[in-house]
Design a protein around this motif. Structure first.
Motif, PDB file in Angstrom:
ATOM      1  N   MET A 173     -26.983  20.188  16.294  1.00 35.29           N
ATOM      2  CA  MET A 173     -27.005  18.755  16.556  1.00 35.29           C
ATOM      3  C   MET A 173     -28.404  18.189  16.323  1.00 35.29           C
ATOM      4  N   LEU A 174     -29.385  19.079  16.130  1.00 34.23           N
ATOM      5  CA  LEU A 174     -30.776  18.657  15.998  1.00 34.23           C
ATOM      6  C   LEU A 174     -31.273  18.657  14.556  1.00 34.23           C
ATOM      7  N   SER A 175     -30.582  19.387  13.679  1.00 37.61           N
ATOM      8  CA  SER A 175     -31.041  19.496  12.295  1.00 37.61           C
ATOM      9  C   SER A 175     -29.847  19.742  11.383  1.00 37.61           C
ATOM     10  N   GLU A 176     -30.130  19.974  10.120  1.00 35.92           N
ATOM     11  CA  GLU A 176     -29.076  20.205   9.126  1.00 35.92           C
ATOM     12  C   GLU A 176     -28.495  21.617   9.196  1.00 35.92           C
ATOM     13  N   GLY A 177     -29.179  22.537   9.841  1.00 38.44           N
ATOM     14  CA  GLY A 177     -28.769  23.938   9.854  1.00 38.44           C
ATOM     15  C   GLY A 177     -27.830  24.304  10.978  1.00 38.44           C
ATOM     16  N   PHE A 178     -27.942  25.545  11.390  1.00 37.65           N
ATOM     17  CA  PHE A 178     -27.091  26.106  12.425  1.00 37.65           C
ATOM     18  C   PHE A 178     -27.932  26.600  13.591  1.00 37.65           C
ATOM     19  N   ILE A 179     -27.285  26.677  14.740  1.00 41.18           N
ATOM     20  CA  ILE A 179     -27.865  27.286  15.936  1.00 41.18           C
ATOM     21  C   ILE A 179     -27.117  28.604  16.155  1.00 41.18           C
ATOM     22  N   TYR A 180     -27.858  29.663  16.379  1.00 42.60           N
ATOM     23  CA  TYR A 180     -27.287  30.982  16.651  1.00 42.60           C
ATOM     24  C   TYR A 180     -27.561  31.324  18.104  1.00 42.60           C
ATOM     25  N   GLN A 181     -26.636  32.061  18.715  1.00 41.90           N
ATOM     26  CA  GLN A 181     -26.869  32.526  20.076  1.00 41.90           C
ATOM     27  C   GLN A 181     -26.197  33.872  20.273  1.00 41.90           C
ATOM     28  N   SER A 182     -26.839  34.709  21.051  1.00 40.26           N
ATOM     29  CA  SER A 182     -26.311  36.032  21.351  1.00 40.26           C
ATOM     30  C   SER A 182     -25.038  35.922  22.175  1.00 40.26           C
ATOM     31  N   THR A 183     -24.115  36.818  21.914  1.00 38.93           N
ATOM     32  CA  THR A 183     -22.886  36.891  22.711  1.00 38.93           C
ATOM     33  C   THR A 183     -22.967  38.013  23.736  1.00 38.93           C
ATOM     34  N   GLY A 224     -19.743  39.837  15.579  1.00 42.01           N
ATOM     35  CA  GLY A 224     -19.497  39.302  16.915  1.00 42.01           C
ATOM     36  C   GLY A 224     -20.699  39.352  17.846  1.00 42.01           C
ATOM     37  N   LYS A 225     -21.855  39.757  17.334  1.00 42.13           N
ATOM     38  CA  LYS A 225     -23.058  39.827  18.173  1.00 42.13           C
ATOM     39  C   LYS A 225     -23.691  38.464  18.373  1.00 42.13           C
ATOM     40  N   LEU A 226     -23.441  37.538  17.438  1.00 46.39           N
ATOM     41  CA  LEU A 226     -23.967  36.178  17.521  1.00 46.39           C
ATOM     42  C   LEU A 226     -22.832  35.181  17.335  1.00 46.39           C
ATOM     43  N   ILE A 227     -22.999  34.004  17.889  1.00 42.68           N
ATOM     44  CA  ILE A 227     -22.129  32.883  17.553  1.00 42.68           C
ATOM     45  C   ILE A 227     -22.984  31.883  16.791  1.00 42.68           C
ATOM     46  N   LYS A 228     -22.331  31.104  15.949  1.00 47.25           N
ATOM     47  CA  LYS A 228     -23.041  30.163  15.091  1.00 47.25           C
ATOM     48  C   LYS A 228     -22.379  28.800  15.224  1.00 47.25           C
ATOM     49  N   HIS A 229     -23.189  27.783  15.522  1.00 47.18           N
ATOM     50  CA  HIS A 229     -22.703  26.413  15.649  1.00 47.18           C
ATOM     51  C   HIS A 229     -23.544  25.499  14.782  1.00 47.18           C
TER      52      HIS A 229
END
Length: 137
Positions: free
Chosen positions: A66-76, A58-63
């Protein structure tokens, strides 16, 4: 039995990198590049394993990016209840914004009840252009 948490140079650098990206999401590639710039040469599997552990805890969220084939991570860290709201992802800069305002929450609850849906907030995001990128156009 609780597993010990080890603080290594790598984990400290990962924490430092995530702290520097509080307002914007980041990719695994960006994290890998940061680690290499700081003299830590780790393979992709290690980077993804660390990101997966932080997402599961739960420390990061993963989406999906929209810019590449991978994922974007962000701190919660700033927004502790990410499972209770959806997110907005900018298609230009990749930033992820927490949509935790009352109007959005009420709308999602209303539509869920009306249509009999269960919305998985961790996997849900709206996509578009953020205000900062719109102002640069």
């Amino acid at each position: 039995m609780l597993q010990k948490s080890y603080h290594t140079k790598t984990t400290d650098l990962i924490s430092q990198f995530i702290q520097s990206k509080m307002e914007h999401g980041f990719t695994a590639g960006e994290l890998s590049a940061f680690l290499k710039e700081h003299g830590v040469n780790v393979n992709k599997t290690t980077v993804y394993r660390n990101l997966d552990k932080m997402t599961e805890s739960g420390k990061l969220i993963k989406h999906k990016s929209m810019l590449s084939e991978g994922f974007i991570y962000q701190s919660t860290e700033e927004e502790k209840h990410c499972a209770e709201h959806i997110h907005f992802q900018c298609c230009k800069c990749g930033s992820v914004i927490h949509l935790s305002d009352d109007k959005t929450s009420e709308y999602l609850k209303s539509i869920s009840e009306e249509l009999g849906l269960h919305i998985n907030m961790n996997l849900s995001s709206l996509n578009g252009i953020c205000q900062k990128c719109r102002n640069q156009e």
